[in-house]
Design a protein around this motif. Structure first.
Motif, mmCIF file in Angstrom:
data_model
loop_
_atom_site.group_PDB
_atom_site.id
_atom_site.type_symbol
_atom_site.label_atom_id
_atom_site.label_comp_id
_atom_site.label_asym_id
_atom_site.label_seq_id
_atom_site.Cartn_x
_atom_site.Cartn_y
_atom_site.Cartn_z
ATOM 1 N N MET A 1 0.838 -1.198 0.000
ATOM 2 C CA MET A 1 0.000 0.000 0.000
ATOM 3 C C MET A 1 0.873 1.248 0.000
ATOM 4 N N SER A 213 -12.075 1.285 -4.836
ATOM 5 C CA SER A 213 -11.720 0.566 -3.610
ATOM 6 C C SER A 213 -10.685 1.318 -2.782
ATOM 7 N N SER A 215 -9.440 0.069 -0.103
ATOM 8 C CA SER A 215 -8.540 -0.960 0.423
ATOM 9 C C SER A 215 -7.668 -1.587 -0.664
ATOM 10 N N ALA A 217 -8.619 -3.394 -3.147
ATOM 11 C CA ALA A 217 -9.074 -4.782 -3.168
ATOM 12 C C ALA A 217 -8.517 -5.523 -4.379
ATOM 13 N N THR A 222 -15.061 -8.558 -4.138
ATOM 14 C CA THR A 222 -15.253 -7.245 -3.511
ATOM 15 C C THR A 222 -15.914 -6.283 -4.482
ATOM 16 N N SER A 229 -15.786 3.701 -2.815
ATOM 17 C CA SER A 229 -15.159 4.321 -1.648
ATOM 18 C C SER A 229 -15.018 5.827 -1.728
ATOM 19 N N TYR A 234 -7.070 5.797 -4.070
ATOM 20 C CA TYR A 234 -7.758 4.526 -4.168
ATOM 21 C C TYR A 234 -7.591 3.922 -5.565
#
Length: 303
Positions: A1, A213, A215, A217, A222, A229, A234
């Motif tokens: 990330m 997303s 996260s 994903a 998902t 989001s 993202y």
């Protein structure tokens, strides 16, 4: 990330004066778009090497430094889940990439193919990348063919294509984008400073859902369940429910990324998802050639 400590890519990686074919396994180029195709079978020139995805809204082949893909920790790739296991490939080569040694075929300046089999021999994948332009809306169209190389049915086959867009980083050091899911067919990310926008789109008949997303994903489920989001650093992408794939069979789906100097242009001027660009002539020719080769080896399954 990504984190706040991510570094801006150095000027040496951004220089377009160097021969780009020496930097990338494959290169897609027309007057509007310059993009690499990595030896992981994805977009990008491997990790943070430029070009990732560069865009010139004037159509003058002056792409500048606002790379959608290479800043920070790049992510562009595909992720597959099935009864036989999970498979993935992304342009950084990080994690447990399941496909290695992609065969890259530079068919023309605007068409590149990338093909490989999974390490366990279960799944074959071929990605055909083609540039096409309709007015101000440029697109990197992707045709993906998945082949079941086993003697058993692959069930619950799902597919995700996803991208982390960063058009404002090199000029403004801003990673966040303004993100929107326009429909199940299209999700877009816009640089608030540059206005440059990229949209993940499809007109596939398989059940699918575009999304955003927070996260990052990597599970198609998902996206298929719905993820939206909002704004931030993202990812955008599209999840596909491909169902079952019989032994020795193949299936094909088409989707891609559209680019524009504004959200309205990149999305096709429609909050309902916009028109999908027609395939370019090189894509039609290349698809036909690949199809003839595949017929000799596989019983094709189309939807």
């Amino acid at each position: 990330m990504k984190s706040a400590q991510k570094k801006i890519i150095g000027a040496a990686l951004l220089s377009l004066a160097l021969p780009l074919t020496a930097q990338a396994t494959g290169t897609l180029q027309n007057d509007y778009v310059l993009a690499g195709v990595s030896d992981y079978g994805t977009l990008g020139s491997n990790k943070t090497v430029s070009p990732g995805i560069l865009f010139d809204p004037t159509g003058s082949s002056i792409y500048g430094i606002n790379d959608f893909l290479t800043p920070g920790t790049p992510l562009e790739g595909f992720f597959i889940t099935s009864s036989a296991g999970n498979y993935q490939s992304n342009n950084t080569g990080h994690g447990s990439n399941s496909f290695v040694g992609f065969t890259i075929d530079q068919i023309s300046s605007t068409v590149v193919s990338a093909s490989a089999s999974s390490l366990d021999g279960v799944l074959g994948v071929s990605n055909l990348y083609s540039l096409t332009t309709i007015g101000g809306r440029s697109a990197i169209e992707i045709t993906t063919t998945l082949t079941n190389n086993t003697a058993s049915v692959l069930t619950s086959l799902n597919f995700l294509r996803t991208l982390d867009p960063d058009p404002d980083v090199n000029a403004y050091s801003v990673y966040d984008t303004t993100n929107v899911t326009l429909s199940d067919d299209q999700a877009c990310a816009t640089g608030a400073r540059t206005g440059q926008t990229i949209c993940a789109f499809t007109a596939a008949t398989y059940r699918h859902k575009a999304g955003v997303s927070a996260s990052w994903a990597t599970n198609p489920a998902t996206y298929l369940a719905g993820t939206n989001s909002g704004n931030g650093d993202y990812t955008i992408g599209i999840g596909f429910d491909l169902g079952d794939l019989a032994a020795g069979d193949s299936l094909t789906l088409t989707y891609g990324y559209a680019l524009g100097e504004t959200l309205d242009i990149a999305s096709g001027g429609s909050t309902g998802g916009g028109a999908i660009p027609e395939p370019s002539s090189p894509l039609l020719i290349a698809t036909g050639l690949l199809g003839l080769a595949a017929i000799r080896r596989f019983k094709r399954k189309q939807r």
